[in-house]
Design an enzyme around this catalytic site. Structure first.
Site, mmCIF file in Angstrom:
data_model
loop_
_atom_site.group_PDB
_atom_site.id
_atom_site.type_symbol
_atom_site.label_atom_id
_atom_site.label_comp_id
_atom_site.label_asym_id
_atom_site.label_seq_id
_atom_site.Cartn_x
_atom_site.Cartn_y
_atom_site.Cartn_z
ATOM 1 N N ASP A 137 32.224 26.771 -39.820
ATOM 2 C CA ASP A 137 32.854 25.878 -38.848
ATOM 3 C C ASP A 137 33.830 24.941 -39.561
ATOM 4 O O ASP A 137 33.453 23.835 -39.940
ATOM 5 C CB ASP A 137 31.783 25.085 -38.109
ATOM 6 C CG ASP A 137 32.318 24.268 -36.951
ATOM 7 O OD1 ASP A 137 33.428 24.566 -36.476
ATOM 8 O OD2 ASP A 137 31.615 23.331 -36.517
ATOM 9 N N ASP A 154 36.824 30.084 -33.675
ATOM 10 C CA ASP A 154 36.016 28.894 -33.957
ATOM 11 C C ASP A 154 34.572 29.139 -33.525
ATOM 12 O O ASP A 154 33.949 28.306 -32.867
ATOM 13 C CB ASP A 154 36.592 27.661 -33.249
ATOM 14 C CG ASP A 154 35.844 26.377 -33.627
ATOM 15 O OD1 ASP A 154 35.147 26.385 -34.658
ATOM 16 O OD2 ASP A 154 35.954 25.389 -32.884
ATOM 17 N N HIS A 200 40.473 25.477 -36.753
ATOM 18 C CA HIS A 200 40.631 24.069 -37.141
ATOM 19 C C HIS A 200 40.313 23.849 -38.614
ATOM 20 O O HIS A 200 39.329 24.343 -39.144
ATOM 21 C CB HIS A 200 39.835 23.134 -36.230
ATOM 22 C CG HIS A 200 38.347 23.266 -36.263
ATOM 23 N ND1 HIS A 200 37.552 22.604 -37.178
ATOM 24 C CD2 HIS A 200 37.495 23.951 -35.464
ATOM 25 C CE1 HIS A 200 36.283 22.877 -36.932
ATOM 26 N NE2 HIS A 200 36.213 23.695 -35.909
ATOM 27 N N GLU A 237 39.704 18.889 -34.760
ATOM 28 C CA GLU A 237 38.981 19.475 -33.630
ATOM 29 C C GLU A 237 37.612 18.839 -33.465
ATOM 30 O O GLU A 237 37.136 18.630 -32.348
ATOM 31 C CB GLU A 237 38.839 20.990 -33.826
ATOM 32 C CG GLU A 237 38.221 21.730 -32.637
ATOM 33 C CD GLU A 237 36.699 21.768 -32.639
ATOM 34 O OE1 GLU A 237 36.109 22.081 -31.590
ATOM 35 O OE2 GLU A 237 36.091 21.472 -33.694
ATOM 36 N N GLU A 238 36.965 18.506 -34.594
ATOM 37 C CA GLU A 238 35.564 18.087 -34.533
ATOM 38 C C GLU A 238 35.353 16.757 -33.821
ATOM 39 O O GLU A 238 34.354 16.587 -33.118
ATOM 40 C CB GLU A 238 34.974 17.997 -35.951
ATOM 41 C CG GLU A 238 34.817 19.336 -36.660
ATOM 42 C CD GLU A 238 33.783 20.237 -36.019
ATOM 43 O OE1 GLU A 238 33.245 19.900 -34.946
ATOM 44 O OE2 GLU A 238 33.511 21.309 -36.581
ATOM 45 N N HIS A 269 27.325 22.295 -38.082
ATOM 46 C CA HIS A 269 27.309 20.836 -38.300
ATOM 47 C C HIS A 269 26.197 20.366 -39.239
ATOM 48 O O HIS A 269 25.719 19.242 -39.114
ATOM 49 C CB HIS A 269 27.170 20.097 -36.952
ATOM 50 C CG HIS A 269 28.330 20.286 -36.031
ATOM 51 N ND1 HIS A 269 28.397 19.670 -34.789
ATOM 52 C CD2 HIS A 269 29.478 21.004 -36.157
ATOM 53 C CE1 HIS A 269 29.537 20.010 -34.193
ATOM 54 N NE2 HIS A 269 30.203 20.822 -35.011
#
Length: 477
Positions: free
Chosen positions: A305, A367, A293, A339-340, A437
């Site tokens: 990520d 991912d 992503h 995606e997130e 994140h």
């Protein structure tokens, strides 16, 4: 011995010898084929480790564009970057798939603190994606600590006017940290939905990590079908702050916690999936997709990520071209958007695949970060699962020992079907949730050699899937 008996015995011996000879021939042919595969896999690894491009591509993406949350200017720039790069490496065709995506913005940096024993303690905090803002001057309230959604529900009206503090940590006995994440993330996603229903004033959640540090981890949350007037501000606090707050609450259950955030959800914004492909030489109607992503959270640079997944996926195609490996089926590289916080890109890709009657026979998603390769998880029917597991002797020399049943990835899972073989790339998971994140998910946390080993690992299983997967006839388990 009768003549007829002798003839029968000779016939049986001849058939037996013939079967043994055929078996030897087949074994020899299989061995030759395995040698060809082994040689090609070695070429893929050699090329990735000596002429790979993934690390510099990642440097460019993270350093010159940075964070790429859906709807942001960074996300828009990354689409242009991805399209340009796919064309530069010479894919047969490159195009953009339009998709409308959510547009949530964080606003000013969040503030949080509380006072105990006349000492003011500042708390590292960050709003969760899709959360509403606090009032302009922030929120102050007493705190109730819980360990689970069930414990919060049991409180009922007792949480009215309070800040509910979800403090269930990772289970450190689980070797696979993704399982530990899965065992905790419900409090982040659904905490505000449950507590808002009972009139809680706000929710704070322990960050989703097995490390103890001062970096709060963002991530998506949901209000479900809660009416707007019951939607309450929701934020994550760092793991170390969670431990300290828990101790302080035991000593002073009536302490007041203050926090302020100014996030908001704007109207949906236009964006794109970036798609490129190498046309299949024998079965171009069959598609094997590999991707990650393109979007990332806004706190860091989106390196692990999922910048690593993006550049590794593109490097699969680059390594095929570099080694003059012509895929039999069409090899498609896809950079999925959103995606997130929504998976809108994945849903749009699957929708268009169905609309256009595309025949996807396989897919691979990266991912899970760019750390040392460990293997792959397989989401396929029994026959194809066993087929992929039979490649272990080819893959294990490169440290790819894990070939287990499991999920594939959020972006390719909408393609799931009885005859579609979906695979998730699985690097070592021990460090991933140190960065996941957070503001520390930056380029300097990615090791060049580990990243390149991952690219070659992905190229290897795509090579084998392209060569051995067929779906012209239904495969029965």
């Amino acid at each position: 011995m009768k003549k007829s008996t002798l003839i029968l015995l000779l016939s049986v011996l001849m058939i037996s010898c013939s079967q043994k000879q055929e078996k030897l021939v087949n074994t020899k042919l299989l061995t030759i084929e395995e040698k060809i595969d082994s040689t090609n896999l070695k070429k893929l690894f050699n090329s990735a480790l000596t002429e790979g491009k993934s690390y510099e591509w990642l440097r460019d993406l993270t350093q010159n564009i940075g964070s790429r949350l859906s709807g942001s200017s960074g996300a828009a720039k990354s689409v242009i970057w991805g399209e340009k790069l796919m064309k530069e490496i010479g894919l047969d065709s490159v195009w953009l798939q339009p998709v409308m995506v959510p547009h949530w913005v964080r606003g000013e940096k969040e503030i949080a603190n509380y006072t105990t024993k006349s000492t003011k303690k500042n708390v590292p905090i960050c709003a969760l994606g899709f959360s509403v803002a606090t009032p302009k001057n922030g929120i102050t309230a007493e705190v109730i600590e819980v360990k689970s959604i069930e414990e919060a529900k049991a409180l009922g009206s007792k949480m009215k006017g309070k800040i509910v503090f979800f403090n269930r940590p990772f289970d450190d006995t689980l070797i696979n940290t993704f399982r530990a994440y899965g065992g905790c993330v419900d409090q982040r996603v659904n905490g505000a939905k449950v507590c808002g229903e009972f009139g809680a004033k706000a929710v704070i959640v322990r960050s989703m990590t097995n490390s103890i540090d001062d970096y709060p981890h963002t991530g998506t949350m949901s209000y479900g079908d809660l009416p707007k007037e019951k939607q309450i501000p929701t934020a994550a606090i760092s793991s170390r702050a969670a431990n300290i707050l828990s101790v302080d609450l035991k000593q002073n259950p009536e302490l007041k916690f203050y926090f302020k955030q100014s996030c908001e959800t704007l109207p949906d914004a236009p964006s794109f999936n970036v798609v490129g492909e190498i046309k299949g030489s024998e079965n171009p109607e069959n598609i094997v997709v590999v991707g990650g992503h393109l979007d990332s959270w806004d706190l860091g640079e989106g390196a692990h990520d999922d910048g690593t997944g993006i550049v590794q996926s593109l490097e699969v195609a680059y390594l095929f071209k570099k080694n003059n490996i012509k895929p039999k089926n069409t090899l498609r590289v896809t950079f999925f958007m959103n995606e997130e916080n929504g998976t809108r890109g994945a849903k749009k890709y699957a929708e268009l695949a169905k609309l256009n009657k595309e025949n996807h026979i396989g897919g691979l998603e990266s991912d899970a970060g760019g750390h040392t390769p460990r293997g792959f998880s397989i989401d396929a029917n029994t026959v194809n699962t066993k087929l992929l597991q039979s490649w272990k002797k080819l893959l294990s020399p490169y440290g790819l020992h894990d070939l287990d049943k499991g999920g594939s990835g959020a972006d390719i899972s909408p393609l799931k079907g009885e005859n579609v073989t979906l695979v998730g790339y699985r690097p070592d998971s021990q460090r991933y949730f140190d960065y996941h994140h957070t503001s520390t998910d930056t380029f300097d946390k990615v090791n060049k050699r580990e990243l390149e080993l991952g690219s070659a690992s992905m190229a290897s299983i795509i090579y084998l899937m392209d060569k051995y997967l067929y779906s012209n006839e239904p495969v029965k388990p």
